[in-house]
Write a protein that holds these residues in place. Structure first.
Motif: not given
Lengths: 441, 805
Positions: B143-145, B155-158, B161-162, B166-167
């Motif tokens: 999810r992105l805003s 920033y938090h989700r990217i 989260e993974f 993810r990165i």
């Protein structure tokens, strides 16, 4: 002034689309190109084509007020009295499945229908819950969503000279309207109740003193005095009005189309079998309408907002429903229409697990029941479950989005398709729903 | 009477000079340039202009630094070399321009910023759109805003989260963020950009650097400039590049041409590529939009056929309104339709000003008036009628949503509220005073009726949305939950505006039906993302001092200030929409960046004059209806038949529900009855939005539950057609009114009776052919009265009656 009818996806396909665009998006053909662009951008991800669905028509039986799951299709005979309520339950033709004691006729046809006991959403106010159940969307401050019937009218168009979407007897709620699609896709509402012995559909019949011959004269005169203005008929609104007049002429002058509304043409035995009351005659008329070509009929019956004395309310309201609904399913089956007619019984929400101090139950959207039958839905299925006191879904919760997507799927409409709302905003018919194949035959 | 129907038009051809194609000038964009770091670049656009107003993109202009020490030019792009103030010299076809250039920090290469460099990648590639990861619950687990309203959350989700998936700072190219977007692994959204592209490189470099968050708040974006600001291009398949420059609060700017999202509101006329290149198509006008971060801006582009021989018709006697309309039409190479005849004018203007059709007597008097300015005289007369007041009371009652609300607004309160409105409009009280008194109203709903406005909508957010839409013509609803993607409004703006209404309190009055609306002086609006209190702030304006007074007083003063660009234009546009069936901004309460006015100078001038006149509404109306633009015919010509938005011809407008019912009563000589009103009252006079009948509902009367102007439905429906064909509206009224019976009793011949019916319904005599056809039908019919009534019925069922034209 009548213009030749166009075929393919309905006589309105061409100029109504144009009309919608001009109405909402401004001239110079603004929206189509942008829509194509939006679609092209995601064409690899989504398919927008209709396909042949299992259901050719829908009868949507709407029970306004919020029906109690406990006192209808999801009784809790083993729960304590304050949860169970005062009413008993009976066996059905499905082993181990019980319905409320006042659903004896429906109990006999339980093997032909699918009862969903795990419907769930989060809106406990009437208008918001109603919106959910008619549109597949939570209410939005920015956009009014179209109802099932209006989407069907928009996607599939009219059939056999009859309006594609009919509300019976009236518009049950504003949410049953066309929303951002514009009233051209709104329902045709009857304005009178077929249970009334003097039932006629408003404005459908020629007024007193006007026989078909005189009506033909009137039409001729209308052509004569309208010709002068016809030079301007490249205007969208004029074209739409013109189309509605020709549809109205069709209805008024086609005995066959008008006969769809003529409940008196049903044999007395059939009318009696459905019940000579609001539930019975509305369901009977709905059957006549879909049989004649209406694509989606929404009928409302009863007042189910039983905050007080729920036993009295159910005792008064449920038996006519039981008789009519069972008669409808049997009648459709006998006519070979059940497999192509989706019958959906729904309400804005269910009712609280516990009986309140007024011997009633209050609003409860967390879990309630929806009943589906025909049109490609499984026969004799109880789908999902509520917990021991009908408070939460215990198994296979069915969301508003998934229900809507599944209903559209039965009709051959891809709910992922984007329609264009004012402001050139692409809006999916349903946002993020999945087809519940477990419900389908 | 037909004197106006065939206006003599003189034609002047464009000077042949236009064909020579020598530009008369050049424009250079941006008009001044700043380069901020070693990475900074700035593209330069050169646009040539021609005598006939055309513009052309100059593909290879001569661009030279005045001093080669400070910057270099490569492919039309400036690249910094050394700090200093200097100039760019632009030459084309004998024209020269000097553009000031400032170079600072030419040797520094700052690290990539999450907000300034990475977030724009998601916006540009569409990752954070509503149908992708911007959806409320994201897509496929990410999810992105929506449109980036919550950078900290993104920033938090990217990054959290993974981690490692993810990165992956160890192998940046294999991070899902990059691999999915470049199509290296399956992605529901497909390939969004190429591996190795500028967008991909930005992500890879940022991840390789450890995916750092911004160490300090980044400079706030304050503006976005899209160049060229306007273009008028001849021919299809012409390419016009666009350049976008973002401006930040610290005075820096940035060429964000590669980071914007682009869109056109009219692809067939001008299609824009993701890189900001427009390719022209069929003739017309398009609005090219660019969005960067929270700001959307746009430039209009007009496309005309190549080598078009066009001459704008010369007309006389226009007003300032016509001058502005004509100027736009001329640029579009559209010739307007002619001016309508007196009969058409009289019916149109009587309907629009009074909600009635002219009586046969009024028509006769007008046609007998030999004065050359008889139209101005009849307008003056109509403006003085009470029906004019009633019509606009109804319009304002809709905007203010006057209606009973169970347990909140009693019928008595509605009546008092309606009377308050009626007195204001009848006295032609300045509109600003009326709105100011309403927005700041406190006290009892009986003693100070405009307080009902706050009683009928008690939800703070809904109320503030209503105020923005009703008085400023803006729909800010989107920004309740996310930054508005197609307008300037952010969630900060939304909650800052809503904060003006946060301290309204209500209590019961002595009369149980009355409520007291007052300022509680306490309570804060909370921002839903940050949870922090939000101070009241005007939309697109300042945060006023509100500690010592009712917040709404400050707001009311701002809304109605002559300096407020929105209010005057909005009210002027409401008036304009009434008379043309289409707003200059359309819908009139949907002003936003991505929905520009079809004629900006016209709207600005209408608003300016309206405010300057002391908010004199009748003067505004007079200026509109006495313009030639209002008086044009509906018939179109080859150049304007596709034009619906520039007022080059009159529109055919369905008559609104209340007026149509009143007119039916008028022409059939019958009476309406509404609850609480005397027999014969007009539908226009009904105070309560809840009062309706089958006819009004079927023809789209607004219930006033919704502030939207779209709640008044003008679209036709099957029920409307059936009701006019078979219902009591036409059939029964014709009999009840007894006009045909009376005429027969008076011994009138068929043709005279039928002439009279045409005049009643259409405001004109029948054509010869219509007379012959109707009279012969009547003569052949067995029942003369029934046959003439059938003619009457046919007249009422024809578009010429149902529409204003």
């Amino acid at each position: 002034m009548t213009r030749p009818r166009l075929s393919c996806s309905g006589p309105f396909a061409g100029n109504r689309r144009e009309f919608l665009q001009v109405g909402c998006l401004g001239g110079l053909g603004l929206s189509l190109g942008s829509m194509f662009r939006m679609q092209a951008a995601r064409a690899d991800a989504k398919s927008f084509n209709h396909f042949t669905g299992t259901a050719q028509s829908v009868i949507h039986i709407w029970l306004p007020g919020g029906w109690a799951q406990q006192e209808t299709f999801d009784p809790k005979p083993l729960a304590p009295l304050e949860y169970r309520g005062e009413m008993g339950s009976i066996e059905t033709s499905l082993p181990g499945v019980r319905f409320n004691e006042l659903l004896p006729k429906t109990a006999q046809i339980a093997d032909r229908i699918t009862v969903v006991r795990s419907m769930t959403h989060g809106e406990a106010a009437h208008e918001r819950g109603t919106h959910n159940m008619f549109t597949g969307y939570r209410p939005s401050p920015a956009l009014t969503y179209p109802s099932f019937g209006s989407v069907v009218a928009h996607e599939l168009g009219p059939r056999d000279r009859l309006p594609p979407y009919v509300c019976l007897p009236n518009l049950p709620a504003p949410d049953a309207g066309a929303g951002y699609l514009g009233s051209a896709y709104g329902p045709f509402t009857l304005g009178s109740d077929p249970a009334n012995p003097a039932f006629t559909v408003r404005d459908l019949a020629l007024p007193g003193g006007v026989d078909p011959q005189r009506f033909a004269t009137r039409q001729r005169l209308r052509d004569a005095v309208g010709r002068h203005f016809q030079r301007l008929e490249n205007t969208a609104n004029l074209e739409a009005m013109d189309e509605f007049y020709s549809r109205a002429y069709d209805l008024v002058s086609s005995a066959q189309a008008r006969a769809a509304f003529d409940i008196q043409a049903e044999p007395d035995t059939v009318r009696d079998a459905y019940g000579r009351n609001e539930a019975g005659q509305r369901m009977l008329l709905a059957r006549r309408l879909v049989e004649s070509g209406v694509r989606l009929v929404t009928l409302s019956y009863g007042g189910w907002d039983m905050h007080q004395k729920i036993r009295d309310g159910i005792t008064k309201t449920l038996p006519p429903f039981d008789q009519a609904y069972a008669a409808l399913i049997r009648d459709l089956e006998r006519r070979g229409l059940l497999d192509t007619t989706l019958v959906m019984v729904s309400s804005e929400f269910g009712r609280t697990p516990k009986i309140n101090p007024d011997a009633g139950r209050d609003h409860w959207p967390k879990v309630f029941s929806v009943v589906l039958a025909g049109g490609g839905v499984k026969r004799g299925l109880v789908y999902g479950a509520s917990d021991a006191i009908a408070a939460e879904p215990a198994d296979a919760p069915l969301t508003v989005e998934d229900l809507a997507t599944t209903v559209y799927h039965c009709l051959g409409i891809v709910a992922d398709k984007e329609l264009v709302a004012p402001g050139n905003r692409p809006v999916e018919i349903v946002d993020g729903g999945k087809v519940r194949n477990e419900l389908l035959a | 009477m037909k004197a106006f129907s065939a206006v003599m038009m003189a034609f002047v051809l464009w000077p042949s000079l236009a064909r020579a194609d020598a530009p008369v000038g050049i424009e250079v964009y941006p008009p001044k340039i700043r380069l901020d770091s070693a990475r900074d670049r700035q593209r330069v656009l050169v646009q040539a202009t021609f005598t006939d107003g055309r513009t052309a993109h100059v593909a290879a202009p001569a661009l030279k630094p005045s001093d080669p020490k400070f910057f270099a030019v490569e492919n039309g792009t400036l690249k910094p070399l050394a700090d200093g103030e200097t100039k760019l010299i632009v030459e084309h076809a004998g024209h020269t321009r000097e553009i000031p250039v400032t170079v600072v920090s030419a040797s520094s290469d700052p690290p990539l910023s999450f907000r300034l460099d990475v977030m724009p990648v998601f916006a540009r590639a569409g990752c954070n759109m509503g149908s992708c990861h911007g959806a409320a619950r994201g897509k496929d687990g990410f999810r992105l805003s929506l449109f980036g309203f919550d950078p900290a959350g993104d920033y938090h989700r990217i990054t959290r989260e993974f981690p490692g998936r993810r990165i992956d700072p160890g192998a940046p190219e294999e991070s899902l963020l990059v691999a999915k977007a470049t199509g290296a692994v399956p992605h529901t959204g497909g390939k969004r950009f190429e591996p190795g592209s500028e967008l991909a490189n930005t992500l890879v470099r940022w991840i390789a650097a450890g995916a750092p968050d911004d160490p300090a708040p980044v400079a706030k974006l304050v503006g976005l400039d899209l160049y060229p600001p306007t273009a008028l291009v001849a021919g299809a398949d012409v390419r016009q590049p666009f350049v976008a420059v973002a401006r930040f609060v610290d005075g820096t700017d940035r060429d964000v041409t590669d980071l914007c999202w682009y869109g056109s509101n009219n692809d067939p006329t001008a299609k824009v590529s993701p890189e900001g290149f427009v390719t022209t198509g069929s003739r017309g006008e398009a609005f090219i939009m660019a969005r960067y971060d929270t700001i959307t801006v746009g430039s209009p582009i007009v496309v005309i056929p190549k080598d078009l021989a066009f001459a704008y018709p010369q007309e006389t006697g226009g007003t300032w309104v016509d001058e502005l309309v004509d100027r736009k039409l001329e640029s579009l190479r559209i010739a307007p339709s002619g001016v309508c005849d007196d009969e058409t004018f009289l019916r149109r203007v009587t309907l629009d000003l009074t909600g009635l059709v002219p009586t046969p007597e009024e028509r006769a008097a007008f046609l007998a008036d030999g004065r050359p300015d008889r139209r101005a005289h009849v307008v003056e007369e109509l403006l003085g009628r009470k029906e004019f007041v009633e019509l606009w009371v109804m319009k304002w009652a809709e905007i203010l949503q006057i209606r009973t609300v169970a347990n909140e607004v009693s019928p008595k309160a509605v009546l008092l509220y309606h009377q308050w409105l009626d007195r204001r409009i009848a006295a032609n009280e300045p509109i600003d005073t009326m709105v100011r008194d309403l927005v700041s109203a406190s006290g009892g709903t009986f003693t100070n009726p405009p307080t009902n406005y706050f009683q009928q909508e008690r939800d703070t957010l809904k109320l503030s949305e209503n105020v923005a839409q009703a008085f400023l013509g803006m729909r800010i609803q989107c920004a309740q939950c996310h930054n508005h993607p197609f307008d300037r409004w952010t969630m900060d703006d939304y909650y800052g505006f809503a904060a003006f209404f946060k301290q309204i309190a209500r209590k019961r009055g002595d009369d149980p039906r009355e409520f007291i609306v007052y300022d509680s002086g306490s309570g804060d609006m909370k921002h839903p993302v940050t949870g922090q209190p939000v101070t009241p702030k005007f939309l697109g304006g300042e945060a006023p001092k509100v500690t010592d007074r009712d917040r709404r007083e400050a707001l009311a003063a701002w809304i109605t200030s002559p300096d407020n660009p929105y209010f005057a234009r909005h009210v002027a546009n409401i008036a304009w929409t009434h008379f043309f069936g289409r707003g200059i901004v359309h819908e009139p309460d949907d002003a936003r960046v991505s929905n520009p006015p079809s004629n900006g100078p016209l709207l600005a001038e209408l608003g300016r004059r309206f405010a300057a006149s002391g908010w004199d509404f009748r003067l505004l109306v007079r200026d509109i209806v006495l313009s030639r633009t209002y008086q044009r015919v509906c018939d179109t010509n080859a150049t304007n038949k596709l034009d619906d938005v520039n007022f080059s011809h009159a529109a055919v407008r369905r008559i609104r529900a209340e007026v149509l019912l009143d007119v039916l009563a008028e022409v059939t000589d019958t009476k309406n009855k509404f609850p609480g009103l005397p027999l014969g009252a007009r539908a226009v006079q009904v105070a309560d939005g809840r009062t309706t009948n089958y006819f009004l509902t079927t023809f789209g009367r607004a219930t006033r539950d919704d502030v939207c102007s779209c709640a008044v439905r003008m679209d036709p429906s099957l029920s409307q057609a059936l009701h006019l064909l078979n219902g009591d509206a036409a059939n029964d009224r014709i009999k009840q009114g007894g006009l045909v019976a009376k005429a027969i009793a008076a011994g009138k011949p068929d043709s005279e009776i039928i002439d009279g019916l045409f005049v009643r319904c259409y405001g004109r005599m029948p054509t010869e052919r219509e007379r012959i056809e109707t009279v012969t039908t009547v003569m052949a019919a067995p029942d003369r009265k029934a046959a003439i009534e059938d003619v009457f019925w046919a007249l009422l069922n024809s578009p010429e009656f149902i529409f204003n034209h």
